[in-house]
Motif scaffolding. Structure first.
Motif, mmCIF file in Angstrom:
data_model
loop_
_atom_site.group_PDB
_atom_site.id
_atom_site.type_symbol
_atom_site.label_atom_id
_atom_site.label_comp_id
_atom_site.label_asym_id
_atom_site.label_seq_id
_atom_site.Cartn_x
_atom_site.Cartn_y
_atom_site.Cartn_z
ATOM 1 N N TYR A 59 -77.430 -67.850 9.569
ATOM 2 C CA TYR A 59 -77.579 -67.361 10.934
ATOM 3 C C TYR A 59 -78.833 -67.968 11.545
ATOM 4 O O TYR A 59 -79.801 -68.277 10.849
ATOM 5 C CB TYR A 59 -77.694 -65.830 10.956
ATOM 6 C CG TYR A 59 -76.545 -65.130 10.285
ATOM 7 C CD1 TYR A 59 -75.343 -64.928 10.956
ATOM 8 C CD2 TYR A 59 -76.659 -64.671 8.972
ATOM 9 C CE1 TYR A 59 -74.288 -64.281 10.331
ATOM 10 C CE2 TYR A 59 -75.597 -64.029 8.340
ATOM 11 C CZ TYR A 59 -74.418 -63.837 9.018
ATOM 12 O OH TYR A 59 -73.370 -63.217 8.408
ATOM 13 N N ASP A 60 -78.829 -68.097 12.869
ATOM 14 C CA ASP A 60 -79.977 -68.703 13.551
ATOM 15 C C ASP A 60 -81.046 -67.683 13.932
ATOM 16 O O ASP A 60 -82.237 -67.994 13.898
ATOM 17 C CB ASP A 60 -79.502 -69.439 14.815
ATOM 18 C CG ASP A 60 -78.682 -70.668 14.497
ATOM 19 O OD1 ASP A 60 -79.094 -71.445 13.613
ATOM 20 O OD2 ASP A 60 -77.622 -70.845 15.122
ATOM 21 N N VAL A 61 -80.635 -66.487 14.317
ATOM 22 C CA VAL A 61 -81.600 -65.500 14.794
ATOM 23 C C VAL A 61 -81.095 -64.097 14.472
ATOM 24 O O VAL A 61 -79.899 -63.830 14.545
ATOM 25 C CB VAL A 61 -81.857 -65.660 16.314
ATOM 26 C CG1 VAL A 61 -80.571 -65.541 17.117
ATOM 27 C CG2 VAL A 61 -82.904 -64.679 16.813
ATOM 28 N N SER A 62 -82.017 -63.215 14.067
ATOM 29 C CA SER A 62 -81.685 -61.829 13.765
ATOM 30 C C SER A 62 -82.284 -60.909 14.819
ATOM 31 O O SER A 62 -83.421 -61.106 15.252
ATOM 32 C CB SER A 62 -82.218 -61.435 12.378
ATOM 33 O OG SER A 62 -81.533 -62.122 11.349
ATOM 34 N N VAL A 63 -81.520 -59.886 15.191
ATOM 35 C CA VAL A 63 -81.947 -58.918 16.199
ATOM 36 C C VAL A 63 -82.369 -57.620 15.529
ATOM 37 O O VAL A 63 -81.654 -57.093 14.666
ATOM 38 C CB VAL A 63 -80.817 -58.640 17.204
ATOM 39 C CG1 VAL A 63 -81.236 -57.576 18.218
ATOM 40 C CG2 VAL A 63 -80.398 -59.918 17.924
ATOM 41 N N PHE A 64 -83.540 -57.094 15.923
ATOM 42 C CA PHE A 64 -83.982 -55.759 15.539
ATOM 43 C C PHE A 64 -83.672 -54.801 16.697
ATOM 44 O O PHE A 64 -84.092 -55.038 17.831
ATOM 45 C CB PHE A 64 -85.499 -55.731 15.298
ATOM 46 C CG PHE A 64 -85.970 -56.373 14.021
ATOM 47 C CD1 PHE A 64 -86.276 -55.587 12.909
ATOM 48 C CD2 PHE A 64 -86.130 -57.751 13.937
ATOM 49 C CE1 PHE A 64 -86.737 -56.177 11.737
ATOM 50 C CE2 PHE A 64 -86.586 -58.341 12.767
ATOM 51 C CZ PHE A 64 -86.890 -57.554 11.663
ATOM 52 N N PHE A 65 -82.931 -53.720 16.385
ATOM 53 C CA PHE A 65 -82.658 -52.691 17.385
ATOM 54 C C PHE A 65 -83.627 -51.524 17.194
ATOM 55 O O PHE A 65 -83.937 -51.149 16.064
ATOM 56 C CB PHE A 65 -81.217 -52.186 17.260
ATOM 57 C CG PHE A 65 -80.190 -53.171 17.709
ATOM 58 C CD1 PHE A 65 -79.766 -53.201 19.031
ATOM 59 C CD2 PHE A 65 -79.638 -54.079 16.812
ATOM 60 C CE1 PHE A 65 -78.808 -54.116 19.449
ATOM 61 C CE2 PHE A 65 -78.681 -54.987 17.220
ATOM 62 C CZ PHE A 65 -78.268 -55.015 18.548
ATOM 63 N N PRO A 66 -84.127 -50.926 18.262
ATOM 64 C CA PRO A 66 -85.086 -49.821 18.140
ATOM 65 C C PRO A 66 -84.437 -48.562 17.577
ATOM 66 O O PRO A 66 -83.207 -48.451 17.533
ATOM 67 C CB PRO A 66 -85.560 -49.610 19.574
ATOM 68 C CG PRO A 66 -84.464 -50.135 20.427
ATOM 69 C CD PRO A 66 -83.848 -51.273 19.666
ATOM 70 N N PRO A 67 -85.249 -47.599 17.139
ATOM 71 C CA PRO A 67 -84.711 -46.334 16.607
ATOM 72 C C PRO A 67 -83.839 -45.624 17.637
ATOM 73 O O PRO A 67 -84.035 -45.757 18.838
ATOM 74 C CB PRO A 67 -85.966 -45.519 16.294
ATOM 75 C CG PRO A 67 -87.036 -46.533 16.087
ATOM 76 C CD PRO A 67 -86.718 -47.652 17.036
ATOM 77 N N ARG A 68 -82.907 -44.860 17.113
ATOM 78 C CA ARG A 68 -81.961 -44.156 17.973
ATOM 79 C C ARG A 68 -82.608 -42.928 18.601
ATOM 80 O O ARG A 68 -83.340 -42.193 17.945
ATOM 81 C CB ARG A 68 -80.738 -43.727 17.160
ATOM 82 C CG ARG A 68 -79.615 -43.128 17.992
ATOM 83 C CD ARG A 68 -78.488 -42.627 17.113
ATOM 84 N NE ARG A 68 -78.856 -41.429 16.366
ATOM 85 C CZ ARG A 68 -78.005 -40.748 15.600
ATOM 86 N NH1 ARG A 68 -76.769 -41.181 15.460
ATOM 87 N NH2 ARG A 68 -78.397 -39.669 14.960
ATOM 88 N N GLU A 69 -82.319 -42.710 19.875
ATOM 89 C CA GLU A 69 -82.670 -41.467 20.549
ATOM 90 C C GLU A 69 -81.383 -40.806 21.019
ATOM 91 O O GLU A 69 -80.441 -41.482 21.426
ATOM 92 C CB GLU A 69 -83.591 -41.734 21.742
ATOM 93 C CG GLU A 69 -84.952 -42.284 21.359
ATOM 94 C CD GLU A 69 -85.857 -42.460 22.567
ATOM 95 O OE1 GLU A 69 -85.344 -42.385 23.702
ATOM 96 O OE2 GLU A 69 -87.060 -42.667 22.379
ATOM 97 N N LEU A 70 -81.365 -39.477 20.940
ATOM 98 C CA LEU A 70 -80.185 -38.727 21.358
ATOM 99 C C LEU A 70 -80.471 -37.929 22.618
ATOM 100 O O LEU A 70 -81.530 -37.312 22.746
ATOM 101 C CB LEU A 70 -79.736 -37.776 20.244
ATOM 102 C CG LEU A 70 -79.177 -38.414 18.973
ATOM 103 C CD1 LEU A 70 -78.808 -37.335 17.972
ATOM 104 C CD2 LEU A 70 -77.973 -39.297 19.275
ATOM 105 N N ASN A 71 -79.525 -37.960 23.512
ATOM 106 C CA ASN A 71 -79.575 -37.179 24.740
ATOM 107 C C ASN A 71 -78.351 -36.268 24.739
ATOM 108 O O ASN A 71 -77.232 -36.725 24.904
ATOM 109 C CB ASN A 71 -79.560 -38.116 25.949
ATOM 110 C CG ASN A 71 -79.647 -37.376 27.273
ATOM 111 O OD1 ASN A 71 -79.679 -36.152 27.315
ATOM 112 N ND2 ASN A 71 -79.671 -38.138 28.354
ATOM 113 N N ARG A 72 -78.580 -34.967 24.487
ATOM 114 C CA ARG A 72 -77.484 -34.000 24.389
ATOM 115 C C ARG A 72 -76.413 -34.470 23.419
ATOM 116 O O ARG A 72 -75.211 -34.402 23.673
ATOM 117 C CB ARG A 72 -76.890 -33.704 25.764
ATOM 118 C CG ARG A 72 -77.880 -33.024 26.711
ATOM 119 C CD ARG A 72 -77.237 -32.676 28.047
ATOM 120 N NE ARG A 72 -78.218 -32.070 28.941
ATOM 121 C CZ ARG A 72 -78.426 -30.753 29.044
ATOM 122 N NH1 ARG A 72 -77.729 -29.915 28.297
ATOM 123 N NH2 ARG A 72 -79.324 -30.294 29.895
#
Length: 476
Positions: A334-347
């Motif tokens: 793979y050329d590039v890896s993505v980091f996703f931020p921690p999950r937040e819940l709304n209701r």
């Protein structure tokens, strides 16, 4: 929906192509016995899904899928069928339970590259800025996704406009059906458009591509094959529909997991990306999105994930790029890896459904369900037909799937509430039961500039606080 199930998920469920799936449940069982039990569980899962799909209502289909999982304690069945169930949970907008039903652990592997966090040559950049710059000199950009984690589709949706501005003009997505010949002219997906497009974020991805003027391509294999044969057929379909007739075409692809891997063995053969490279000679930019996101249990996260989140605290997806503009990827291929931020819940719903702030929470409640539960709430764009996949959907149910006695006793006292995430615009809001009977409908308009977040004006008055006040962060 065609009865044929996408093949790569079968291989995935058996642990043939991804690390971190559960292993043997006990020492007395051999690997061959465990494999045989998984094969039997997969066949049973296929049969249950076939029975579920005989029902007209998506909610009814989910109900059929839900009960075998709750009543069958067999470990092999839970591993295999948990993935099947998770697809339907994502289809009805129950994203936290979809993630919990099937979670792929991401351990450190021997060929993992060192973390870029403490390497002075690398700096973190917003993925929305960096990826279009990286894509500028490529003919094709391939994104992967975890099919039951629509979080891994959200960045692709947001990037389509930027990639269109860079000159990309074709878009292709896994399991779009070639039989839906009216998709391009219609401008939005319906139930017969594909398998994963039944999930609203996936449908929004296809809808966005159509609105931006992409030519949308369905490249799924038509033969009843798996493994290398399926990968090769997918690549031939892409080549025939895109590059063979349009040598100057620039292509964006959304595919699952390792289908976009550019090197290494996959299911005993080559990946779709490798086969397409052999046919076209085109080297794609491959964007890996399925390894560095928050899992329901932090123990399933890759070891590099938590340190990056703790130190950088990103609010949006990030990638790492060195001083020469070269991206970092966790693993070869793979050329590039993505980091996703921690999950937040709304209701109870993930805040990433706002798609980078382009959609706003709209509060809905069970008052319109007429005491009929479970109750599905859907918001369709006003200018689309009644069979369009909605912009967002959720299920209101006062009794949770694993309810205790106190939940069942008190469920009639408080009507459930949650939020849809919608772009500014006009929508047709509908409430339906498991038999697809309409319980309530109204037209709603989502406007810009209301920081408190809108709600159904026909519902009882709400406390003077924004819906976001119910936001919680995973792990708190």
């Amino acid at each position: 929906m065609p009865s044929r199930t996408p093949f790569p998920v079968f291989g995935l469920a058996l642990g043939l192509c991804l690390p971190g799936l559960p292993g043997l449940p006990g020492h007395a069982q051999s690997a061959s016995q465990w494999q045989a039990e998984q094969v039997a569980a997969s066949q049973k899962s296929e049969q249950i899904m076939h029975e579920a799909n005989k029902h007209k209502s998506l909610l009814a289909q989910y109900q059929v899928m839900r009960y075998p999982y709750a009543t069958n304690p067999d470990p092999a069945f839970h591993i295999i069928f948990g993935q099947y169930l998770s697809w339907y949970q994502s289809f009805i907008g129950d994203y936290p339970d979809a993630a919990a039903s099937f979670s792929i652990k991401q351990p450190a592997l021997p060929d993992d590259r060192p973390s870029p966090l403490d390497n002075p040559d690398y700096r973190a950049r917003p993925a929305l800025e960096a990826i279009p710059e990286l894509a500028r000199n490529y003919r094709a950009v391939f994104f992967n996704e975890a099919h039951n984690i629509p979080l891994t589709r959200t960045l692709t949706v947001q990037l389509l406009g930027k990639l269109r501005a860079e000159g990309f003009d074709y878009f292709a997505a896994e399991t779009l059906y070639q039989t839906d010949t009216g998709l391009q002219a219609r401008g939005y997906p319906v139930a017969d458009s594909g398998f994963y497009t039944q999930e609203p974020v996936c449908a929004e991805m296809v809808r966005t591509a159509l609105k931006l003027g992409f030519k949308v391509v369905a490249y799924e294999a038509l033969s009843d094959v798996g493994g290398d044969a399926r990968e090769a057929e997918q690549a031939r379909n892409l080549y025939r529909q895109v590059f063979k007739n349009d040598p100057k075409a620039r292509l964006v692809v959304d595919a699952g997991y390792a289908h976009i891997q550019e090197s290494g063995v996959y299911l005993g053969g080559s990946t779709m990306a490798e086969h397409l490279h052999k046919l076209s000679g085109i080297d794609p930019l491959t964007v890996e999105q399925t390894m560095l996101y928050p899992h329901p249990s932090a123990s399933d996260d890759h070891p590099d994930y938590a340190p990056v989140m703790k130190q950088l605290q990103p609010k949006a997806p990030i990638v790492f790029v060195d001083r020469k503009g070269r991206p970092w990827s966790l693993r070869p291929g793979y050329d590039v890896s993505v980091f996703f931020p921690p999950r937040e819940l709304n209701r109870g719903r993930p805040a990433w459904l706002d798609l980078g702030g382009s959609r706003r929470p709209y509060l809905v409640g069970g008052e319109r369900c007429n005491h009929t539960y479970p109750c599905m709430v859907e918001a369709r764009y006003a200018d689309e037909g009644s069979h369009a996949i909605p912009a967002d959907r959720l299920v209101l149910d006062p009794i949770p799937p694993n309810a205790v006695t106190s939940d069942r006793i008190s469920n009639g006292l408080v009507e459930p509430r949650s939020v849809l995430y919608l772009r500014p615009g006009k929508y047709k809001l509908t409430y339906t039961d498991a038999d697809a009977r309409q319980l309530f409908a109204r037209d709603v308009t989502i406007r810009d500039g209301n920081p408190a977040g809108p709600s159904d004006p026909a519902d009882p008055p709400q406390p003077a606080q924004p819906a976001e006040s119910a936001t919680t962060t995973e792990g708190e």
